[in-house]
Structure formats: C-alpha cells, structure tokens
Design an enzyme around this catalytic site. Structure first.
Site, mmCIF file in Angstrom:
data_model
loop_
_atom_site.group_PDB
_atom_site.id
_atom_site.type_symbol
_atom_site.label_atom_id
_atom_site.label_comp_id
_atom_site.label_asym_id
_atom_site.label_seq_id
_atom_site.Cartn_x
_atom_site.Cartn_y
_atom_site.Cartn_z
ATOM 1 N N PHE A 8 54.642 82.159 -8.992
ATOM 2 C CA PHE A 8 54.825 81.395 -8.195
ATOM 3 C C PHE A 8 56.083 80.136 -8.624
ATOM 4 C CE2 PHE A 8 51.077 83.010 -5.576
ATOM 5 C CZ PHE A 8 51.291 82.507 -4.613
ATOM 6 N N ASP A 9 56.656 79.656 -8.003
ATOM 7 C CA ASP A 9 57.645 78.568 -8.135
ATOM 8 C C ASP A 9 57.405 77.681 -7.354
ATOM 9 O OD1 ASP A 9 60.206 77.363 -8.538
ATOM 10 O OD2 ASP A 9 60.983 77.051 -6.524
#
Length: 217
Positions: A8-9
């Site tokens: 996940f960014d």
C-alpha cells in the site's frame, strides 16, 4: 488466493495528507522568498520524491533541492505529519484483508521514520507486517526502489503473488519496473488521465473495488 502480498502507498491511498504536505512545501518555499498562498497549487508534490519535485517544478539545482527538503521536514515533523486523516473505511479494508491472510506492507516514498509515526498515530500499526519507505539521506526514494527492497527482503520470487495499490503514476511505474500488478485508486491525487496513461492492471474507484480486485470476489 491470487495474491499473498499487498503493498500500500500511504499518501492519497490510505490517508488524505494534502494539508500537511502542502503546508510543509509552502513553508520550505517561503525560505526562498517564494510565496504560494493557494495550497491546491502544491498538490502535485504529493506522491513523488520531494527532491525531484523541487527540481521539476521550481528548477532548483541538486544542492538547493536537498536543502529545500530539509526545510520541508522542519515543518513536517512538528506539524504537517499529523495534519492528515485516514480515508473512510480504510481500517475496515485492512482488517478484512488481514483476517483473510494477506501480508500487508506499506510501500511509500515518504521516509520510513515518518510513515511509522503516522501509522502508529492512527492506530493502524497492527495491520501491517512491515512499513518500508525512503531513507532520510535521500536513498531508496523512488517507488521502484522501495518495491525492489521489499521483494528482496522477503525473498519473493513469484512476483505474481504481489500487488501494489496506489494513487499516482509513480506507483504504477514502480510496480511495472518490478513486474508486479498495480491497482490504481482514482480517489487520490492522481487524475484519471494520469492513471490511465500510466497503464495499471486495474483502476478502482473506491475501497470496496480494491477489496474485490485483491480477493477476486
């Protein structure tokens, strides 16, 4: 289960960090006599490595851009880091994915030390197996380098088991550089044109779409 690892960014994907980031950039630019009152004009700094953005958008040279990042951090570590909020239903998504057995890892261009503080502050730390960002000295700053570090650290040979979730072209390009799929989210800071042009595997409009694409439900 198609995927085992979900990367996940952070900014624009899990949290709405516009206020803190743009105010930190505003503070930095003011040190050079550059006054930007409209924070919307600084939204383009969200996502890419900061040094690159100072060079690209304000024509700073290498040394000046490094110093600009230091000024940015002066404000960010005191105030900007928590001028931030988690998007609605993010914790629900993380809890469901964790319960389903996925390995969740933060993959951000933000320095790891700041990413850890943010995740802990918002009580999301327990959902993640690892939090990987850039180094404070400016190394490992691109998304491709961050992803490669994760793949190497966990000795992931089958890249089909990994998916990147992010909101900017840098997430998509970084994923492609490492031969993994990318789910681009359209609710973040990248325009739909930017996302489509960059060619992700999927584009999700919301977190429910993200869940379905990850789990194939």
């Amino acid at each position: 289960m198609k995927y085992k690892y979900v990367l996940f960014d952070l900014d624009g994907t899990l949290t709405d960090s516009k206020e803190g980031i743009t105010k930190s950039v505003q503070y930095s630019l003011k040190k050079y006599g550059i006054i930007v009152n409209d924070l919307d004009l600084l939204e383009k700094f969200i996502g890419p490595p900061l040094k690159e953005s100072f060079i690209k958008y304000y024509k700073f040279d290498e040394l000046k851009s490094v110093q600009a990042v230091e000024y940015y951090r002066e404000y960010f570590k005191k105030y900007g880091i928590f001028e931030n909020k988690v998007y609605e239903n993010v914790e629900v998504l993380l809890a469901k994915l964790k319960k389903s057995g996925f390995n969740l890892i933060i993959a951000t261009s933000k320095p790891t030390v700041f990413a850890r503080r943010i995740i802990k502050h918002f009580n999301l730390y327990a959902y993640f197996d690892d939090i990987v960002g850039s180094n404070m000295d400016g190394t490992r700053s691109t998304k491709g380098e961050v992803i490669k570090y994760i793949l190497d650290k966990y000795n992931i040979v089958n890249h089909g088991e990994v998916v990147m979730v992010g909101d900017r072209k840098h997430d998509i390009v970084g994923a492609r550089e490492n031969n993994i799929n990318c789910i681009a989210v359209s609710y973040g800071y990248g325009s739909i044109e930017e996302l489509r042009t960059s060619g992700p595997k999927y584009i999700a409009e919301n977190l429910l779409d993200v869940f379905k694409l990850i789990t194939n439900e």
